[in-house]
Motif scaffolding. Structure first.
Motif, PDB file in Angstrom:
ATOM      1  N   CYS A  99      -5.439  53.064 -18.194  1.00  0.00           N
ATOM      2  CA  CYS A  99      -4.936  53.067 -20.176  1.00  0.00           C
ATOM      3  C   CYS A  99      -3.602  52.166 -20.406  1.00  0.00           C
ATOM      4  N   LEU A 100      -3.057  51.520 -19.251  1.00  0.00           N
ATOM      5  CA  LEU A 100      -2.600  49.809 -19.775  1.00  0.00           C
ATOM      6  C   LEU A 100      -2.982  49.222 -20.399  1.00  0.00           C
ATOM      7  N   ALA A 101      -4.230  49.128 -19.535  1.00  0.00           N
ATOM      8  CA  ALA A 101      -5.478  48.040 -20.475  1.00  0.00           C
ATOM      9  C   ALA A 101      -5.592  48.775 -22.019  1.00  0.00           C
ATOM     10  N   ARG A 102      -5.680  49.669 -21.975  1.00  0.00           N
ATOM     11  CA  ARG A 102      -6.716  50.057 -23.571  1.00  0.00           C
ATOM     12  C   ARG A 102      -5.521  50.049 -24.563  1.00  0.00           C
ATOM     13  N   GLU A 103      -3.924  50.460 -23.556  1.00  0.00           N
ATOM     14  CA  GLU A 103      -2.512  51.280 -24.325  1.00  0.00           C
ATOM     15  C   GLU A 103      -2.252  48.929 -25.206  1.00  0.00           C
ATOM     16  N   ILE A 104      -2.386  48.102 -24.547  1.00  0.00           N
ATOM     17  CA  ILE A 104      -1.527  46.813 -24.606  1.00  0.00           C
ATOM     18  C   ILE A 104      -3.361  46.105 -25.196  1.00  0.00           C
ATOM     19  N   LYS A 105      -4.491  46.697 -25.276  1.00  0.00           N
ATOM     20  CA  LYS A 105      -4.944  46.435 -26.535  1.00  0.00           C
ATOM     21  C   LYS A 105      -4.576  47.123 -27.318  1.00  0.00           C
ATOM     22  N   GLU A 106      -5.385  48.051 -27.901  1.00  0.00           N
ATOM     23  CA  GLU A 106      -4.622  48.964 -29.630  1.00  0.00           C
ATOM     24  C   GLU A 106      -3.208  48.660 -29.783  1.00  0.00           C
ATOM     25  N   GLU A 107      -2.170  48.174 -28.806  1.00  0.00           N
ATOM     26  CA  GLU A 107      -0.845  47.662 -29.541  1.00  0.00           C
ATOM     27  C   GLU A 107      -0.650  46.019 -29.913  1.00  0.00           C
ATOM     28  N   LEU A 108      -1.305  45.357 -29.129  1.00  0.00           N
ATOM     29  CA  LEU A 108      -0.957  43.861 -29.547  1.00  0.00           C
ATOM     30  C   LEU A 108      -1.523  43.749 -29.574  1.00  0.00           C
ATOM     31  N   ASN A 109      -3.720  43.808 -29.466  1.00  0.00           N
ATOM     32  CA  ASN A 109      -4.927  42.961 -29.301  1.00  0.00           C
ATOM     33  C   ASN A 109      -4.390  41.786 -28.278  1.00  0.00           C
ATOM     34  N   LEU A 110      -4.093  42.542 -26.923  1.00  0.00           N
ATOM     35  CA  LEU A 110      -4.525  41.170 -25.708  1.00  0.00           C
ATOM     36  C   LEU A 110      -4.742  41.757 -24.547  1.00  0.00           C
ATOM     37  N   GLN A 111      -5.437  40.931 -24.141  1.00  0.00           N
ATOM     38  CA  GLN A 111      -6.228  41.547 -22.571  1.00  0.00           C
ATOM     39  C   GLN A 111      -5.724  41.699 -21.874  1.00  0.00           C
ATOM     40  N   THR A 112      -4.829  41.981 -20.789  1.00  0.00           N
ATOM     41  CA  THR A 112      -5.147  42.156 -19.419  1.00  0.00           C
ATOM     42  C   THR A 112      -5.577  42.177 -17.780  1.00  0.00           C
ATOM     43  N   GLU A 113      -4.787  41.950 -17.140  1.00  0.00           N
ATOM     44  CA  GLU A 113      -5.324  41.993 -15.670  1.00  0.00           C
ATOM     45  C   GLU A 113      -3.869  42.708 -15.509  1.00  0.00           C
ATOM     46  N   VAL A 114      -4.608  43.658 -15.159  1.00  0.00           N
ATOM     47  CA  VAL A 114      -3.072  44.854 -14.842  1.00  0.00           C
ATOM     48  C   VAL A 114      -3.260  44.749 -12.910  1.00  0.00           C
TER      49      VAL A 114
END
Length: 138
Positions: free
Chosen positions: A49-64
């Motif tokens: 969920c976090l990876a998807r939301e961060i990509k959708e909201e901010l166009n960022l790739q993150t490591e959870v």
């Protein structure tokens, strides 16, 4: 008893800064700041969920990374269970795709922002542990 809505939030770290996002004008908690994230969807883990939301909201790739804080909060007409994770920025050029604005800030300036109520315990924990937050899970 009504079950709380499960939502996720990310404390995204990059060097000695964390990312905060500002809510849209025409939403609940208009123009308040928050740690980005969103509602958990069916058949999705909090990390997905976090990876998807961060990509959708901010166009960022993150490591959870690990869970950082769990918050139960009751808003008028809505109960939420907020699962906040530490995350690491993996790059990309952030864009405010599904938020009003975002900022990379120093944790010492957290008091300068008006956060949504449910995020206040997260702010307090960050302030309590200070710059150690950048060493956890690194």
């Amino acid at each position: 008893m009504e079950q709380p809505l499960i939502v996720t939030a990310a404390v995204i770290r990059k060097e000695n800064s964390i990312l905060i996002a500002q809510r849209y004008v025409k939403t609940d908690h208009s123009l308040k700041w928050e740690f980005p994230g969103g509602k958990l969807e069916m058949d999705e883990t909090p990390e997905q969920c976090l990876a998807r939301e961060i990509k959708e909201e901010l166009n960022l790739q993150t490591e959870v990374a690990d869970i950082f804080k769990v918050v139960y909060h009751e808003y008028p007409g809505k109960k939420i269970l907020l699962l906040c994770y530490l995350c690491n920025d993996l790059g990309g050029e952030p864009k405010a795709l599904d938020c009003q604005d975002f900022k990379w800030i120093d944790i010492d300036s957290l008091d300068q922002y008006d956060f949504v109520e449910a995020d206040l315990p997260i702010v307090e924990k960050i302030q309590r542990i200070g710059h150690e937050i950048f060493k956890i899970d690194q």
